[in-house]
Enzyme design. Structure first.
Site, short mmCIF file in Angstrom:
data_model
loop_
_atom_site.label_atom_id
_atom_site.label_comp_id
_atom_site.label_asym_id
_atom_site.label_seq_id
_atom_site.Cartn_x
_atom_site.Cartn_y
_atom_site.Cartn_z
N ARG A 169 -26.60 -123.87 -65.70
CA ARG A 169 -26.12 -123.21 -67.03
C ARG A 169 -24.73 -123.55 -67.44
NH1 ARG A 169 -28.55 -119.69 -70.54
NH2 ARG A 169 -30.41 -119.14 -69.49
N GLU A 201 -30.45 -109.09 -58.21
CA GLU A 201 -31.43 -110.19 -58.37
C GLU A 201 -31.60 -110.92 -57.21
OE1 GLU A 201 -30.83 -112.92 -61.61
OE2 GLU A 201 -32.16 -114.27 -60.71
N CYS A 237 -17.02 -86.08 -54.20
CA CYS A 237 -16.86 -86.90 -53.18
C CYS A 237 -15.49 -86.60 -52.23
CB CYS A 237 -16.84 -88.48 -53.64
SG CYS A 237 -15.41 -89.05 -54.72
N GLU A 247 -27.51 -111.15 -71.95
CA GLU A 247 -26.44 -111.82 -71.54
C GLU A 247 -25.41 -112.47 -72.73
OE1 GLU A 247 -27.71 -114.15 -67.81
OE2 GLU A 247 -29.10 -114.24 -69.15
N LEU A 288 6.56 -78.69 -46.72
CA LEU A 288 7.49 -78.72 -47.97
C LEU A 288 7.00 -77.43 -48.50
CD1 LEU A 288 8.86 -80.07 -50.20
CD2 LEU A 288 6.82 -81.31 -50.98
N ALA A 290 -1.96 -82.06 -55.32
CA ALA A 290 -0.71 -81.35 -55.35
C ALA A 290 0.38 -82.27 -55.56
CB ALA A 290 -0.54 -80.52 -54.35
N ARG A 313 -24.53 -111.36 -65.17
CA ARG A 313 -24.74 -111.55 -66.64
C ARG A 313 -24.26 -112.69 -67.43
NH1 ARG A 313 -23.83 -105.94 -69.83
NH2 ARG A 313 -25.13 -106.16 -71.59
N THR A 353 -7.01 -85.50 -51.86
CA THR A 353 -7.19 -86.85 -52.60
C THR A 353 -6.40 -88.07 -51.64
OG1 THR A 353 -5.11 -86.66 -54.10
CG2 THR A 353 -7.30 -85.73 -54.77
C1 LIG Z 1 -8.44 -91.59 -57.56
C2 LIG Z 1 -7.00 -91.74 -57.30
C3 LIG Z 1 -6.11 -91.94 -58.12
C4 LIG Z 1 -4.70 -91.98 -57.65
N1 LIG Z 1 -3.74 -92.18 -58.68
C5 LIG Z 1 -2.46 -91.96 -58.25
C6 LIG Z 1 -1.40 -92.46 -59.41
O1 LIG Z 1 -1.70 -92.77 -60.33
N2 LIG Z 1 -0.03 -92.31 -58.95
C7 LIG Z 1 0.22 -91.76 -57.80
O2 LIG Z 1 1.48 -91.73 -57.42
N3 LIG Z 1 -0.92 -91.33 -56.90
C8 LIG Z 1 -2.02 -91.32 -57.06
N4 LIG Z 1 -3.06 -91.18 -56.25
C9 LIG Z 1 -2.51 -90.77 -55.04
C10 LIG Z 1 -1.93 -89.25 -55.29
O3 LIG Z 1 -0.64 -89.08 -55.10
C11 LIG Z 1 -2.35 -88.30 -54.16
O4 LIG Z 1 -3.67 -88.29 -53.86
C12 LIG Z 1 -2.06 -86.99 -54.52
O5 LIG Z 1 -0.68 -86.49 -55.41
C13 LIG Z 1 -2.19 -86.18 -53.21
O6 LIG Z 1 -2.08 -84.93 -53.38
P1 LIG Z 1 -2.94 -83.95 -52.47
O7 LIG Z 1 -2.90 -82.50 -52.70
O8 LIG Z 1 -4.52 -84.49 -52.78
O9 LIG Z 1 -2.60 -84.61 -51.05
P2 LIG Z 1 -3.49 -84.35 -49.83
O10 LIG Z 1 -4.46 -85.25 -49.68
O11 LIG Z 1 -4.04 -82.79 -49.54
O12 LIG Z 1 -2.27 -84.50 -48.99
C14 LIG Z 1 -1.43 -85.65 -49.15
C15 LIG Z 1 -0.35 -85.59 -47.76
O13 LIG Z 1 0.47 -84.72 -48.00
C16 LIG Z 1 0.71 -84.06 -46.97
N5 LIG Z 1 1.36 -82.60 -47.43
C17 LIG Z 1 0.48 -82.13 -48.76
N6 LIG Z 1 0.99 -80.83 -48.64
C18 LIG Z 1 2.20 -80.61 -47.78
C19 LIG Z 1 3.21 -79.83 -47.61
N7 LIG Z 1 3.11 -78.71 -48.34
N8 LIG Z 1 3.93 -80.00 -46.60
C20 LIG Z 1 3.79 -80.90 -45.71
N9 LIG Z 1 2.99 -82.19 -46.14
C21 LIG Z 1 2.19 -81.80 -46.96
C22 LIG Z 1 -0.59 -83.89 -46.36
O14 LIG Z 1 -0.44 -83.48 -44.88
C23 LIG Z 1 -0.90 -85.32 -46.50
O15 LIG Z 1 -0.28 -86.15 -45.40
C24 LIG Z 1 -4.20 -91.02 -56.49
C25 LIG Z 1 -5.22 -90.63 -55.51
C26 LIG Z 1 -6.48 -90.91 -56.17
C27 LIG Z 1 -7.76 -90.70 -55.06
S1 FES Z 2 -18.16 -90.96 -56.14
FE1 FES Z 2 -16.59 -92.14 -57.40
S2 FES Z 2 -15.19 -90.52 -57.67
FE2 FES Z 2 -16.68 -89.54 -56.60
#
Ligand SMILES: Cc1cc2nc3c(=O)[nH]c(=O)nc-3n(C[C@H](O)[C@H](O)[C@H](O)COP(=O)(O)OP(=O)(O)OC[C@H]3O[C@@H](n4cnc5c(N)ncnc54)[C@H](O)[C@@H]3O)c2cc1C
Ligand code: FES
Ligand code: FES
Length: 1440
Positions: free
Chosen positions: A990, A912, A176, A1371, A514, A457, A1022, A372
Site C-alpha cells: 500500500r 486485526e 487506578c 483511514e 517533611l 501532595a 489506520r 501517585t
Molecule cells: C500521571 C502522572 C502525572 C504526573 N505529572 C507530573 C508533572 O507534570 N510534574 C511533576 O513534577 N510530577 C508529576 N508527577 C509526579 C508527581 O510529582 C508526584 O506523583 C506527586 O507530586 C507526588 O505526590 P503524592 O502525594 O502522590 O506522593 P506519594 O506517591 O504519596 O509519595 C511520594 C513520595 O514522597 C514521600 N513522601 C510523601 N509525603 C512525605 C512526607 N510528608 N515526608 C516524607 N516523605 C514523604 C513518599 O514516601 C514517597 O516516597 C506525575 C505523576 C503521575 C502519576
Molecule cells: S486507568 Fe488510566 S488513568 Fe487510571
C-alpha cells in the site's frame, strides 16, 4: 544469563534486563526518568525496599523471608483472592513494630465508604487493592474503565467526596491509583451512580452522547466523571475550566472536538461559538447549534446535534452527600486507622505525634499521600512497601499558614489546594510579592492532569526527589524553607543543592518526615520565572524544567542575587551555580547574556549516552530558556523604570506565556434532499447507537463480562531479550506463590504451535528461540490477576544472547529482508531524469506509532465441556482469524471454536492480527485447565507485545522542471517489519501504491523492502502503509518547491493528477474529485490571505514563526488481497416485527453497527428502533474478513442490503395483499404462511485484481479524496508548536451518516497529528521498548487540536461503487495531518532563513519539539556544539 535474581545494585541501578536506565535517572548523567519506567516493568521478582536513608544503605533489599511475621487473616480483597476460584492459604505478613497508635492493634479496622450512595463496610480491606479493582471486581461496577493503571489516561476517573473542615469537597480522582484504604469515610461516585439508560441519563452523559463525543466509548465514562466533578463544584464553568478539567483524560477516537462541543453547552460561554463562529456574531443567534464560518456555510450546514434535545442541568437534583456519612465523619472520635493485608499494613495516624512515633518505630515505612508516585513504583517497578503511613488526618501536614515571609503549606496539601491558595494570594497581594507564587502556578498549569493534582501532595513531589520534578526547580530558585521533623524535634532547611543528595534521595533521615514548606514572598526587585518543556504540553513529564530568580540592587540593573535551577540535566534538580556566580554584580544587558550562555553551555553538559537522549536539545534548552528569562526580566526592569535596553519588538513574542485558546470549529455537510422521509435515516447524523450506554457505563466490553464462578486469570511470560536462545526456564519460584494454578508452555499446545496472520512464521509460544523483547514464551495461570502477574515475574529464564537487528539501517546493512521485494515501475526513468532541469535527492524517516486503543487486548476463553468446543470473548477486529488460529492451536476443527465480539474499546488496525498473540494462549490455557481463563493485558504489556505502525525509511531521487513539474521519481521504501511477516507485505504494497500520493509522475519507480528485525512484529494501523507512502511523497514535493523557489501550494497544484489519468500502477482515476476538494479547501481556509498574514507575522517575529501547508490525499479503497473483499450478513425477522441483524464487521467505535442499522432500516423501510445488533460472532456469519481497510461499510453494507432485499421480496406479497397494514402485520402474515423470515446476504467487490508482475489490473474499487490546509506557530527557542488552524475538505461520497463520518475525519486527523508531530516510540539499541504507557508515550490530548477546525464533506459527489453512493472514510483522513507537519517545516524554513540557511533540509517524522528546535539553527544551538559522532557512544535510544 538469568532473567531474574540479577539485581545486585542500588535501587537506582540494576541489571540491564530488568531495570536499565530508568530507575536511574534522567537525563542526569545517569538516566532519564520515565514516569512508569519501562525497563523496570520487565523486572522480575518482587522487591522489598527499605528507604534509601536506612542504615542498610539504599541498595539493601530484604529477602522476602525477612518480611514475614505473624497474622493469619484471609484478605477479602479482590486482588488477593476473594475472586472466584481457589485461594491458597494466607500469606504471613510483617507487622509494624508496635507501640501506641494504630500500629499497636493486632487486627484490622473496618473501612467504611459509600459508593453511589450505598454504605459499604469492608472488614478486611487490603492496602494493595486499588479503588478501580475494588469497583470492577468486588462491586461489579464495570463502568469505570482501566486504560493504563498509571494515572495517565483518565479512563478510571471517579468522583470522591468528603466532608472536611465543615465543607463538602468533590474532586475527580484516578481510581487506578487511589488505594482503597485511603477512602475511609468518603463517598465515591462512579459513572453508574449518576444516571443510566434504564432510568435517566445525567445531562453530562446525555450531552456527550448526543454531541457524538463517544465513539468506542472506552474513554467516555472517565470523561463524563471529570465533567461531572467539575459541575458539582461549579455548575456554570467557563470553557477554560472545562479544558483544565480534561487535562488528565485521553480519547483516541473522537479527536476531542465533539466532546468539547457537547460540553460547551454546559459552560458560561453557553454552547455556542462565543461570537467567533461568524463574522456578524454568534452562531446561536441563528438558532442553530452548528458553527459556520461564512454566510455561505450557513446555507450548507445543518447541525450535527440539536441542543433542544438536551435535558437541562439542574444542580438541585444531584445525588446528595450521604447524611449518614456526614454524621459518621462528624461523630468519629479517634481517627487512627490500621488496615492489615497479607503483605502490607496501612497505618493512618490521627496526630502529628502519633505519626512521628510510627515513623520512628518503622523507619522503613513509606509515607503515602496521593500515591501517585508510590502507586507507580508498586505497580510498575515491582516494589513492595510492607508498611504504609498515611498522614491524611494529621492536621499540621494539611494546613496552610500565612506568615510574614510567605505561605507555609503542610506537606500533604494537594497541588490543587496549593494552586487555589496561591491564586488567591496573587489576586490580593501586591504584584511584587507574588513572583514566586506565579512561577509555582505556571508550573502547576502543566503539572499532570486535574485528577492527579487533586490528590498529589506538594510534599510527595518534593520527597520523590525526581530530577524532573516541575516544582522543585521553583522551590530551589526561590530558596523555599522546609520543616523536617522526627520524634525528637524539628529542623528547618533551605532547598538548595545540598537538599538532594543523589538520584531520588534527600537529606531526610529515615525517621524524619517533611512537615511543611514555606514558599516566600518575592522582594521588590526580584523577578522569578518558571519554564517547562515536555513533548506534549498537557499532562506530560518534562524534558527540561527550569526556574530562575534574579534580584537587583534597588533601582539598577545590577545583579545582586541569581539562582538558575534546572531539572532534567542531572541526577537531581541542580543549580547552575557557576554561571550564576559569574553573573553577580553584572548589568542585565547583552554582554551578560553572552557570558551566561557561554557559561551555561559549559556548565550544563550531558553525556552522549545519557538516558532520555536528546542531548543537543536539552543542552540548547538550558540556554534558550535563560534567553527567555533574560528578555522577560528586561521587560520588567523597564516597566519599573530602570534604564535598560528595550526588548526589540521582533523578540517580544519570545517572552509570551502560552495560554491556550478555546477551540472553535465548523462542520459542513450536505443535508438530505428535501422530501426524504423522516424514517429514512440514511444521510442523517444519527447518534452512535451505543453512545448512551457508553456514557452511562452500561456498555459491556470484553473485560466487563461478569466473572465465571471458577474463572482463572492468565499473565504472559515474555522475553526480555531481542534475540536469544532459551537455555532454561525455571518456574519453581512462580509455582510456589499463592494462588498459582499452573504454567503454560509450548508443550501444552494440543494442536500446532505454528501460527501467523498470513504466513505461518510465528509460534504461539516460543520454545527454543526468542526474536524480540516481548516475545511470548509462556503464561502463568492463577486465581487473580495480581497473583498471576506476580508469578509471571518470578519465572526465571536463562538465555544465550544472539546479535539482534533493531533498526532499518542495521537491516539494510545485513540485507535482512522478507521476500518478496516489491517494485512498481512506469515510464522511462532514465529518460525522465534526462528531461529534468533539476535532480534532488533526499531521505526521510518516519517513526512508528502505537495504536493506543484505550481498551487493551482482552480474551476470555470458556471451554464448553464437550466435543472440544471453546467459546471466546475477544476484543478483536478479526473474529474469523481468531477462530482459525485458535482451532489450529487446539487441534480442533474451526466449527468447535466460537468467537464473539460485542464491541471494542478502539482498534485502529491493532486488533486485526496481533490479538491472536493473546487469544491463542488464553485458549490453550483454558483448554489445559478446562476452566474459563481471562486476560486483559496491562497497558505496558500491550505496548510491548503487540507491535504498531511500521516505521519507514524513504530514500528518493526526484527529477523536475524549472516550473516545479515532476518528471521522474525513483524511490525506495524500507519498513521495519519486526520479527514476523504478519501483514507487512500488504502494508508495504500500500505504501508503494501511494508513493505518488495525488501527483502525476510520468516516469516512476518505487521499490519496497520489508526489513526483518528483532522488534515485535509491526502490523496494520489506520492507513496501512498509505500514510508512510504519501509522507515520503510530500517530502520530495516540498524539496522540489524549495529548489525551484516557488510557493509549495502552486507546485503541488501543478503536479496534481487530473480526471482520467492513470496512476503509476495503471489504474485510471475516474470520478475524480480531488481538484474540487483542493479548490474548496483553498477558499475555505482563505489560503492566500493567510499566507500574506503569515509572511507579515514572520517578518515581525524573530523567535516565533508561523507556517502554512496544504496537502492532498488520494486513498485507494479495497483490501489489496482480493479475496478479502467479501462480506456476509444474516438478518432474522421475529414474529413481533423486531429484527436481529448480524454482519461480518466488528464495532470498534467507528459506528459500523449504526451505519448497518441505517442501511437495514432503509431497505426494510422500518424504523431503526426495530433493528438490533447484538454482537459479531463466528457462528452467525462465517469466514468474515477483518474489519479493516476502511471497506467494512461498503462490504457489509452491501451484504446487509442484499439480505434485507431478499426478505423484502419474501414480504412483498403480504404488502400487496394488505397495503395499509403495518410491518408487523406483514411479518405475522408471512410467518403464518410459513415464509422463511431469516435471510443471509453476501457481497463481493467486482472487478478487482492487480498483478505486480505486469503492473496491470484494478488494485482499488475507487478512491477517497481529501485536502487539508493547516497553519501552525512554532517557538524557535523551545521547539514547541501550536496548531492554529486546520481546514479539511473530504470526499466521502453521499455520507451515510455525516456525524459518524465527520467523527472519522476528525478522529483520523488527530490520530495523524499524533503520528506526525508527537508520538515517539523509543527503543534501546538492544531492542527494548522504552515507552510503554501514557507517561512516556504521548498521544494528542484535548489541548492539541487545532484552535480553528473546519471540516467540510464535499457536496454533490455521489460514488456509484459503494452502498447508497457513500465512500469509505476510516483511514483516508489520517494522512491529512501531514499538512501540520509540512506547515511546521514551512515555519522552520523561515526560522532557518534568519540564520542565513536556505534550501531543502531533512526533517524526520514526528516533528517533535526536539526536531523542531534542532532544525532552527541559531546562536544558541551553535554554542552547544555538535552532537557526538554516531558510533562513538551507546545512545539511549535508536531510530528504528
Ligand atoms: C500521571 C502522572 C502525572 C504526573 N505529572 C507530573 C508533572 O507534570 N510534574 C511533576 O513534577 N510530577 C508529576 N508527577 C509526579 C508527581 O510529582 C508526584 O506523583 C506527586 O507530586 C507526588 O505526590 P503524592 O502525594 O502522590 O506522593 P506519594 O506517591 O504519596 O509519595 C511520594 C513520595 O514522597 C514521600 N513522601 C510523601 N509525603 C512525605 C512526607 N510528608 N515526608 C516524607 N516523605 C514523604 C513518599 O514516601 C514517597 O516516597 C506525575 C505523576 C503521575 C502519576
Ligand atoms: S486507568 Fe488510566 S488513568 Fe487510571
Ligand atoms: S471514544 Fe474516546 S477512546 Fe474511543
Amino acid at each position: 544469563m538469568s532473567d531474574t535474581g540479577t539485581e545486585t545494585g542500588t535501587e537506582t541501578r540494576s541489571s540491564p534486563e530488568t531495570r536499565t536506565g530508568t530507575e536511574t535517572d534522567p537525563r542526569t548523567g545517569t538516566g532519564t526518568e520515565t514516569r512508569s519506567s519501562p525497563e523496570t516493568r520487565t523486572g522480575t521478582g518482587t522487591e522489598t525496599r527499605s528507604s534509601p536513608e536506612t542504615g542498610s544503605g539504599p541498595g539493601t533489599r530484604s529477602s522476602p523471608e525477612t518480611r514475614t511475621g505473624t497474622g493469619t487473616e484471609t484478605c477479602s480483597s479482590p486482588e488477593t483472592g476473594s475472586g472466584p476460584g481457589t485461594r491458597s492459604s494466607p500469606e504471613t505478613r510483617s507487622s509494624p513494630e508496635t507501640g501506641s497508635g494504630p500500629g499497636t492493634r493486632s487486627g484490622s479496622d473496618p473501612l467504611i465508604l459509600f459508593v453511589n450512595g450505598k454504605k459499604i463496610v469492608e472488614k478486611d480491606p487490603d492496602p494493595e487493592t486499588t479503588l478501580l479493582t475494588y469497583l470492577r471486581r468486588k462491586l461489579g461496577l464495570t463502568g469505570t474503565k482501566l486504560g493504563c493503571a498509571e494515572g495517565g489516561c483518565g479512563a478510571c476517573t471517579v468522583m470522591v467526596s468528603r466532608y472536611q473542615a465543615h465543607q463538602l469537597l468533590h474532586y475527580a480522582v484516578n481510581a487506578c491509583l487511589a488505594p482503597l484504604c485511603s477512602l475511609h469515610l468518603v463517598a465515591v461516585t462512579t459513572v453508574e451512580g449518576i444516571g443510566s439508560v434504564a432510568q435517566k441519563l445525567h445531562p453530562v452523559q446525555e450531552r456527550i452522547a448526543r454531541a457524538h463525543g463517544s465513539q468506542c466509548g472506552f474513554c467516555t465514562p472517565g470523561i463524563v466523571m471529570s465533567m461531572y466533578a467539575l459541575l458539582r463544584n461549579n455548575p456554570t464553568p467557563r470553557m477554560t475550566e472545562l479544558e483544565e478539567a480534561f487535562q488528565g483524560n485521553l480519547c483516541r477516537c473522537t479527536g476531542y472536538r465533539p466532546i468539547l462541543e457537547g460540553y460547551k453547552t454546559l459552560t458560561v460561554e453557553g454552547g455556542c461559538c462565543g461570537g467567533r463562529g461568524r463574522e456578524n456574531g454568534c452562531c446561536m443567534s441563528n438558532g442553530n447549534g452548528a458553527e459556520r464560518s461564512s454566510e455561505e456555510d450557513v446555507d450548507e450546514a445543518t447541525p450535527l446535534f440539536n441542543t433542544s434535545d438536551f435535558a437541562p442541568l439542574d444542580p438541585t437534583q444531584e445525588v446528595i452527600f450521604p447524611p449518614e456519612l456526614m454524621s459518621l465523619t462528624k461523630g468519629q472520635k479517634s481517627r487512627s486507622l490500621c488496615f492489615r493485608g497479607n503483605r502490607v499494613t496501612w497505618l493512618q495516624p490521627d496526630s502529628l505525634e502519633e505519626f512521628l512515633l510510627l515513623k520512628w518505630k518503622n523507619p522503613e515505612a513509606r509515607v503515602v499521600t496521593g500515591n501517585t508516585e508510590v502507586g507507580i513504583e508498586v505497580k510498575f517497578k515491582n516494589l513492595l512497601y510492607p508498611v504504609i503511613l498515611c498522614p491524611s488526618f494529621v492536621s499540621e501536614l494539611n494546613s496552610v499558614t500565612h506568615t510574614d515571609d510567605g505561605v507555609v503549606f503542610g506537606a500533604s496539601c494537594t497541588l490543587s489546594h496549593m494552586g487555589a491558595v496561591l491564586k488567591q494570594a496573587v489576586d490580593t497581594l501586591p504584584p511584587h510579592q507574588t513572583e514566586v507564587f506565579l512561577a509555582v502556578l505556571e508550573q502547576l498549569r502543566w503539572f499532570a492532569g486535574k485528577q492527579i493534582r487533586n490528590v498529589a501532595a506538594v510534599g510527595g513531589n518534593i520527597m520523590t526527589a525526581s530530577p524532573i520534578s516541575d516544582l522543585n526547580p521553583v522551590f530551589m530558585a526561590a530558596g523555599c524553607r522546609l520543616t523536617l521533623m522526627d520524634k525528637d524535634g524539628s529542623r528547618v532547611v533551605q532547598m538548595n543543592d545540598s537538599f538532594f543528595t543523589g538520584y531520588r534521595r534527600t537529606i531526610l533521615r529515615p525517621q524524619e518526615i517533611l512537615v511543611s514548606i514555606e514558599i516566600p514572598y518575592s522582594q521588590r526587585t526580584q523577578f522569578v520565572s518558571a519554564f517547562k518543556q515536555s513533548p506534549r504540553r498537557e499532562d506530560d513529564i518534562s524534558i527540561v524544567t527550569a526556574a530562575m530568580s534574579v534580584t537587583f540592587a534597588p533601582g539598577t540593573n545590577i545583579v545582586q542575587d541569581l539562582r538558575l535551577s534546572y531539572g532534567g540535566m542531572a541526577a537531581t534538580t541542580v543549580l547552575a551555580t557557576k554561571t550564576a556566580n559569574s553573573l553577580l554584580g553584572r548589568c542585565w544587558e547583552e554582554e551578560l547574556l553572552q557570558v551566561a550562555c557561554s557559561s551555561l553551555a559549559e556548565e550544563m553538559t550531558l553525556d552522549a549516552s545519557v538516558p532520555g537522549g536528546m542531548v543537543t536539545y536539552r543542552r540548547t534548552l538550558t540556554l534558550s530558556l535563560f534567553y527567555k528569562f533574560y528578555l522577560t526580566v528586561l521587560q520588567k526592569l523597564r516597566q519599573q523604570g530602570v534604564n535598560v535596553d528595550e526588548v526589540r519588538s521582533d523578540c517580544v513574542s519570545a517572552t509570551e506565556i502560552y495560554h491556550p485558546e478555546t477551540p472553535s470549529s465548523v462542520q459542513i455537510y450536505q443535508a438530505v434532499p428535501e422530501g426524504q422521509s423522516q424514517d429514512n435515516v440514511v444521510g442523517r447524523p444519527v447518534m452512535h447507537l451505543s453512545a448512551m450506554k457508553q456514557a452511562t457505563g452500561e456498555a459491556v466490553y470484553c473485560d466487563d463480562v461478569p466473572l465465571y464462578e471458577n474463572e482463572l486469570y492468565l499473565s504472559l511470560i515474555t522475553s526480555s531479550k531481542a534475540h536469544a536462545r532459551i537455555i532454561s526456564i525455571d518456574t519453581s519460584a512462580a509455582e510456589s506463590l499463592p494462588g498459582v494454578v499452573c504454567c503454560v508452555f509450548a508443550e501444552d499446545i494440543p494442536g500446532s504451535n505454528v501460527t501467523g496472520a498470513v504466513v505461518y512464521d510465528e509460534t504461539v509460544l516460543a520454545d527454543r528461540e526468542v526474536t524480540c523483547v516481548g516475545h511470548v514464551i509462556g503464561a502463568v495461570v492463577a486465581d487473580t490477576q495480581l497473583r498471576a502477574q506476580r508469578a509471571a515475574k518470578a519465572v526465571k529464564i536463562e538465555y544465550e544472547e544472539l546479535q539482534p537487528i533493531v533498526t532499518i539501517q542495521e537491516a539494510i546493512a545485513a540485507q535482512s529482508f522478507y521476500e518478496p521485494i516489491r517494485s512498481i515501475q512506469k515510464g522511462e526513468l532514465e529518460a525522465g531524469f534526462k528531461q529534468a532541469d533539476h535532480i534532488q535527492e533526499g531521505e526521510i524517516h518516519m517513526g512508528g506509532q502505537e495504536h493506543f486503543y484505550l481498551e487493551t487486548n482482552v480474551t476470555l476463553a470458556v471451554p464448553r465441556g464437550e466435543d472440544g468446543e471453546m467459546e471466546l470473548f475477544v476484543s478483536t477486529q478479526a473474529p474469523t482469524k481468531t477462530q482459525s488460529l485458535v482451532a489450529k492451536a487446539l487441534g480442533v476443527p474451526a466449527n468447535r471454536v466460537l468467537v464473539r465480539v460485542k464491541r471494542m474499546g478502539g482498534g485502529f488496525g491493532g486488533k486485526e492480527s496481533r490479538t491472536t498473540v493473546l487469544s491463542t494462549v488464553v485458549a490453550v490455557a483454558a483448554n489445559k485447565l478446562k476452566r474459563p481463563v481471562r486476560c486483559m493485558l496491562d497497558r505496558d504489556e500491550d505496548m510491548l507485545i503487540t507491535g504498531g505502525r511500521h516505521p519507514f525509511y524513504g530514500k528518493y531521487k526526484v527529477g523536475f522542471l524549472n516550473s516545479g513539474k515532476v518528471v521522474a521519481l525513483d524511490v525506495s521504501y524500507y519498513s521495519n517489519a519486526g520479527n514476523s511477516m504478519d501483514l507487512s507485505l500488504s502494508v508495504l504494497e500500500r505504501a508503494l501504491f501511494h508513493m505518488e500520493n495525488s501527483y502525476s509522475v510520468a516516469n516512476i519507480r518505487g521499490r519496497g523492502f520489508c526489513c526483518r528485525t528483532n522488534l515485535p512484529s509491526n502490523t496494520a494501523f489506520r492507513g496501512f502503509g498509505g500514510p508512510q507512502g504519501m509522507m515520503v511523497a510530500e517530502s520530495w514535493m516540498t524539496d522540489v518547491a524549495q529548489r525551484v523557489g516557488r510557493p509549495a501550494e502552486e507546485v503541488r497544484r501543478l503536479n496534481l493528477h487530473v480526471e482520467g489519468e492513470a496512476t503509476s500502477y495503471n489504474q485510471v482515476l475516474d470520478q475524480f474529485t480531488l481538484d474540487r476538494c483542493w479548490d474548496e479547501c483553498l477558499s475555505r481556509s482563505d489560503y492566500q490571505q493567510r499566507r500574506a498574514a503569515i509572511d507579515r507575522y514572520n517578518r515581525q517575529n524573530r523567535w516565533t514563526k508561523r507556517g502554512l501547508a496544504i496537502v492532498p490525499t488520494t486513498f485507494g479503497i479495497s483490501f489489496t488481497a482480493v479475496f478479502l473483499n467479501q462480506a456476509g450478513a444474516l438478518v432474522h425477522v421475529y414474529t413481533d416485527g423486531s429484527v436481529l441483524l448480524t454482519h461480518g464487521g466488528t464495532e470498534m467505535g467507528q459506528g459500523l453497527h449504526t451505519k448497518m442499522v441505517q442501511v437495514a432500516s432503509r431497505v426494510l423501510d422500518i424504523s431503526c428502533s426495530k433493528i438490533h445488533i447484538s454482537e459479531t460472532s463466528t457462528n452467525t456469519v462465517p469466514n468474515t474478513s477483518p474489519t479493516a481497510a476502511s471497506a467494512s461499510s461498503d462490504l457489509n453494507g452491501a451484504a446487509v442490503q442484499n439480505a434485507c432485499e431478499v426478505l423484502m421480496k419474501r414480504l412483498e406479497p403480504y404488502k400487496i395483499k394488505n397495503p395499509k397494514g403495518s410491518w408487523e402485520d406483514w411479518v405475522k402474515a408471512a410467518y403464518f404462511d410459513r415464509v422463511n423470515l431469516s435471510a443471509n446476504g453476501f457481497y463481493k467487490t467486482p472487478d478487482l485484481g492487480y498483478d505486480f508482475d505486469t503492473n496491470r489490473g484494478r488494485a482499488f474499487n475507487y478512491y477517497s479524496y481529501g485536502v487539508a490546509c493547516s497553519e501552525v506557530e512554532i517557538d524557535c527557542l523551545t521547539g514547541a508548536h501550536k496548531n492554529l488552524s486546520t481546514t479539511i475538505v473530504m470526499d466521502v461520497g453521499h455520507s451515510l451518516n455525516p456525524a459518524i463520518d465527520i467523527g472519522q475525519v476528525e478522529g483520523g486527523f488527530v490520530q495523524g497529528l499524533g503520528l506526525f508531530t508527537l508520538e515517539e516510540l523509543h527503543y534501546s539499541p538492544q531492542g527494548v521498548l522504552l515507552t510503554r504507557g501514557p507517561g512516556s508515550y504521548k498521544i494528542p490530548a484535548f489541548g492539541d487540536i487545532p484552535t480553528d477546525f473546519t471540516v467540510s464533506l464535499l457536496r454533490d459527489a455521489p460514488n456509484d461503487k459503494a452502498i447508497f453512493a457513500s465512500k469509505a472514510v476510516g483511514e483516508p483522513p489520517l494522512f491529512l495531518a501531514a499538512s501540520v507537519f509540512y506547515a511546521i517545516k514551512d515555519a522552520i524554513t523561515d526560522a532557518r532563513a534568519e540564520s542565513g540557511i536556505s534550501g531543502p533540509f531533512r526533517l524526520d517524522s514526528p516533528a517533535s519539539a526536539e526536531r523542531i528546535r534542532n532544525a532552527c539553527s541559531d546562536r544558541f544551538t551553535n554554542l552547544c556544539g555538535r552532537p557526538a559522532e554516531p558510533g562513538t557512544f551507546t545512545p539511549w535510544s535508536v531510530q528504528v
